[in-house]
Design an enzyme around this catalytic site. Structure first.
Site, PDB file in Angstrom:
ATOM      1  N   LYS A  10      47.418  36.183  22.467  1.00 25.03           N
ATOM      2  CA  LYS A  10      46.539  36.415  23.614  1.00 25.03           C
ATOM      3  C   LYS A  10      45.936  35.132  24.166  1.00 25.03           C
ATOM      4  CE  LYS A  10      45.682  41.258  23.267  1.00 25.03           C
ATOM      5  NZ  LYS A  10      44.801  42.381  23.467  1.00 25.03           N
ATOM      6  N   LYS A  33      56.247  44.190  21.104  1.00 27.79           N
ATOM      7  CA  LYS A  33      55.596  45.500  21.107  1.00 27.79           C
ATOM      8  C   LYS A  33      55.171  45.933  22.520  1.00 27.79           C
ATOM      9  CE  LYS A  33      50.584  45.329  20.576  1.00 27.79           C
ATOM     10  NZ  LYS A  33      50.242  46.338  21.538  1.00 27.79           N
ATOM     11  N   LYS A  80      49.487  47.355  26.765  1.00 32.55           N
ATOM     12  CA  LYS A  80      48.845  47.638  28.052  1.00 32.55           C
ATOM     13  C   LYS A  80      48.874  46.411  28.942  1.00 32.55           C
ATOM     14  CE  LYS A  80      45.153  50.089  25.873  1.00 32.55           C
ATOM     15  NZ  LYS A  80      44.354  49.220  25.002  1.00 32.55           N
TER      16      LYS A  80
HETATM   17  P1  ATP Z   1      46.227  45.232  24.760  1.00 28.82           P
HETATM   18  O1  ATP Z   1      47.554  44.717  25.248  1.00 28.82           O
HETATM   19  O2  ATP Z   1      45.128  45.216  25.763  1.00 28.82           O
HETATM   20  O3  ATP Z   1      45.812  44.635  23.412  1.00 28.82           O
HETATM   21  P2  ATP Z   1      47.325  47.483  23.340  1.00 28.82           P
HETATM   22  O4  ATP Z   1      48.410  48.226  23.980  1.00 28.82           O
HETATM   23  O5  ATP Z   1      47.663  46.540  22.235  1.00 28.82           O
HETATM   24  O6  ATP Z   1      46.470  46.787  24.477  1.00 28.82           O
HETATM   25  P3  ATP Z   1      44.971  48.363  21.882  1.00 28.82           P
HETATM   26  O7  ATP Z   1      43.835  49.056  22.554  1.00 28.82           O
HETATM   27  O8  ATP Z   1      44.812  46.923  21.537  1.00 28.82           O
HETATM   28  O9  ATP Z   1      46.278  48.567  22.793  1.00 28.82           O
HETATM   29  O10 ATP Z   1      45.358  49.161  20.565  1.00 28.82           O
HETATM   30  C1  ATP Z   1      44.943  50.501  20.321  1.00 28.82           C
HETATM   31  C2  ATP Z   1      45.719  51.067  19.148  1.00 28.82           C
HETATM   32  O11 ATP Z   1      47.075  51.283  19.528  1.00 28.82           O
HETATM   33  C3  ATP Z   1      45.752  50.142  17.919  1.00 28.82           C
HETATM   34  O12 ATP Z   1      45.672  50.937  16.757  1.00 28.82           O
HETATM   35  C4  ATP Z   1      47.108  49.506  18.009  1.00 28.82           C
HETATM   36  O13 ATP Z   1      47.611  49.081  16.748  1.00 28.82           O
HETATM   37  C5  ATP Z   1      47.936  50.652  18.578  1.00 28.82           C
HETATM   38  N1  ATP Z   1      49.099  50.151  19.302  1.00 28.82           N
HETATM   39  C6  ATP Z   1      49.079  49.279  20.329  1.00 28.82           C
HETATM   40  N2  ATP Z   1      50.321  49.027  20.764  1.00 28.82           N
HETATM   41  C7  ATP Z   1      51.152  49.761  19.970  1.00 28.82           C
HETATM   42  C8  ATP Z   1      52.567  49.927  19.925  1.00 28.82           C
HETATM   43  N3  ATP Z   1      53.354  49.274  20.775  1.00 28.82           N
HETATM   44  N4  ATP Z   1      53.092  50.751  18.994  1.00 28.82           N
HETATM   45  C9  ATP Z   1      52.280  51.418  18.133  1.00 28.82           C
HETATM   46  N5  ATP Z   1      50.945  51.308  18.130  1.00 28.82           N
HETATM   47  C10 ATP Z   1      50.372  50.492  19.039  1.00 28.82           C
HETATM   48 MG    MG Z   2      46.122  45.350  21.392  1.00 32.69          MG
END
Ligand code: ATP
Ligand code: MG
Length: 350
Positions: free
Chosen positions: A137, A217, A220
């Site tokens: 990040k 992965k 968002k």
């Molecule tokens: P950002 O990119 O803003 O970090 P993010 O998609 O990683 O967003 P988070 O809010 O950081 O989402 O994570 C929320 C939950 O979703 C956490 O438990 C994280 O481990 C899970 N998570 C995020 N991305 C994945 C993914 N690609 N597969 C499975 N679990 C995920």
């Molecule tokens: Mg995240």
């Protein structure tokens, strides 16, 4: 084979529980959160939120919206407010029941920030600098102190509620492991205070990959074509699946090294349909990528539409959502304050 071995090592090293293990009965505690940092996607759902919904029936659960964490990306204030309420509605639309789970906004419980600060004072800088999320990040957002200290705030989010398990996606395993280290360190310095929680992973979908780049992965923050949002309209879902990156060759088989794109789509298909991957491989033997993708898109449209309907209807009454969040914050503050009282006393704050 190599993947399997790596996976086994990971599970051994990080004290991870598998979601499919028989869960202990009784009122053990589970804690987790999601950032209101953008569209909630099927990776967040499969890796995290779906587990929350299952856990609320057996555990005492605290699930929250981590708005303080979302600040690390310096969001537009109006957008942050909107996404926070939207996430509350989405949690409930996905099946979280405020009567069973304590649902609240992180910033409504000041103890998170307070304990986060205290944990910073026992965290070596190097531990934070080596975190994968920080490295990834800070490339995008610059090296902000908030990004560096994200894991100590997350450790506070967790330790305040003395949980037994923390259901998260695989990307957060490293942060939960640091949480365990900090709990141990605090306990040995000041006396037994925190429980050391275990990570709970939904093994097959702990790391849903990006549609536009199946080697990273789904996130968002990675751009619209990277993910299917839980709120995407049917035509958007169809278009995104149609354009999802696939691999050379034409066979629909699960092999994460040779076919990361198709393997990711097979995992998503299996998680939403309940069919095993090997059953799907036989079903699509001799079929083309196009047919497989079109069936997957229809499956997603069908599975997401009830969530979307409930979500839209919940958002019509924001006052009632706020009432739920206020009640959740009241209950969470009580538990958090109990932990903080003990912490303050132990470290010498008057
Ligand atoms: P950002 O990119 O803003 O970090 P993010 O998609 O990683 O967003 P988070 O809010 O950081 O989402 O994570 C929320 C939950 O979703 C956490 O438990 C994280 O481990 C899970 N998570 C995020 N991305 C994945 C993914 N690609 N597969 C499975 N679990 C995920
Ligand atoms: Mg995240």
């Amino acid at each position: 084979m190599r993947c399997l071995r790596m996976e086994r090592n990971l599970f051994f090293r990080y004290n991870i529980k598998m979601a499919k293990e028989t869960l202990p009965v009784g009122r053990q505690v589970a804690v987790s959160g999601v950032q209101p940092s953008g569209d909630i996607h099927i990776g967040n759902y499969l890796g995290a939120i779906k587990q929350f919904v299952e856990l609320q029936n057996k555990y005492k659960t605290f699930f929250f919206i981590v708005d303080l964490h979302a600040l690390t990306e310096n969001p537009d204030p109006k957008k942050l407010r909107e996404q926070t309420i939207n996430l509350a509605a989405l949690y409930i639309a996905c099946g979280l029941n405020p009567k069973k789970t304590t649902l609240f906004i992180q910033s409504h419980v000041p103890a998170h920030a307070e304990l986060g600060w205290i944990l910073n004072t026992i965290t070596p800088l190097g531990e934070l600098q080596r975190m994968t999320q920080f490295k990834d990040k800070s490339e995008k957002h610059g090296v902000l102190a908030g990004l560096l200290n994200y894991p100590t705030l997350m450790a506070a989010d967790i330790l305040l509620y003395q949980p037994d398990i923390v259901p998260v996606g695989e990307d957060q395993v490293q942060h939960v492991e640091l949480t365990r280290t900090l709990a141990r360190k605090f306990n040995s310095k000041y006396g037994e205070t925190f429980k050391e929680p275990k990570v709970l992973l939904q093994k097959e979908v702990a790391r849903v990959m990006g549609l536009d780049d199946p080697t990273k992965k789904m996130s968002k923050s990675a751009g619209l074509n990277n993910y299917i949002a839980l709120t995407d309209a049917p035509d958007v879902i169809r278009k995104k699946i149609k354009t999802a990156v696939t691999d050379s060759g034409s066979e629909i088989i699960y092999n994460t090294e040779a076919k990361p794109g198709i393997s990711n789509l097979l995992s998503i298909y299996s998680a939403f349909s309940g069919e095993t991957i090997s059953k799907l491989e036989s079903k699509y033997k001799d079929k083309k990528y196009g047919e497989f993708k079109s069936d997957l898109a229809e499956l997603l449209v069908q599975k997401l539409s009830p969530i979307q309907e409930k979500y839209k209807s919940l958002l019509k009454n924001k006052k009632s959502l706020m009432k739920i969040l206020d009640a959740g914050a009241k209950a969470a503050n009580k538990v958090a304050e109990k932990t903080m009282k003990e912490v303050r006393e132990k470290i010498g704050l008057i």
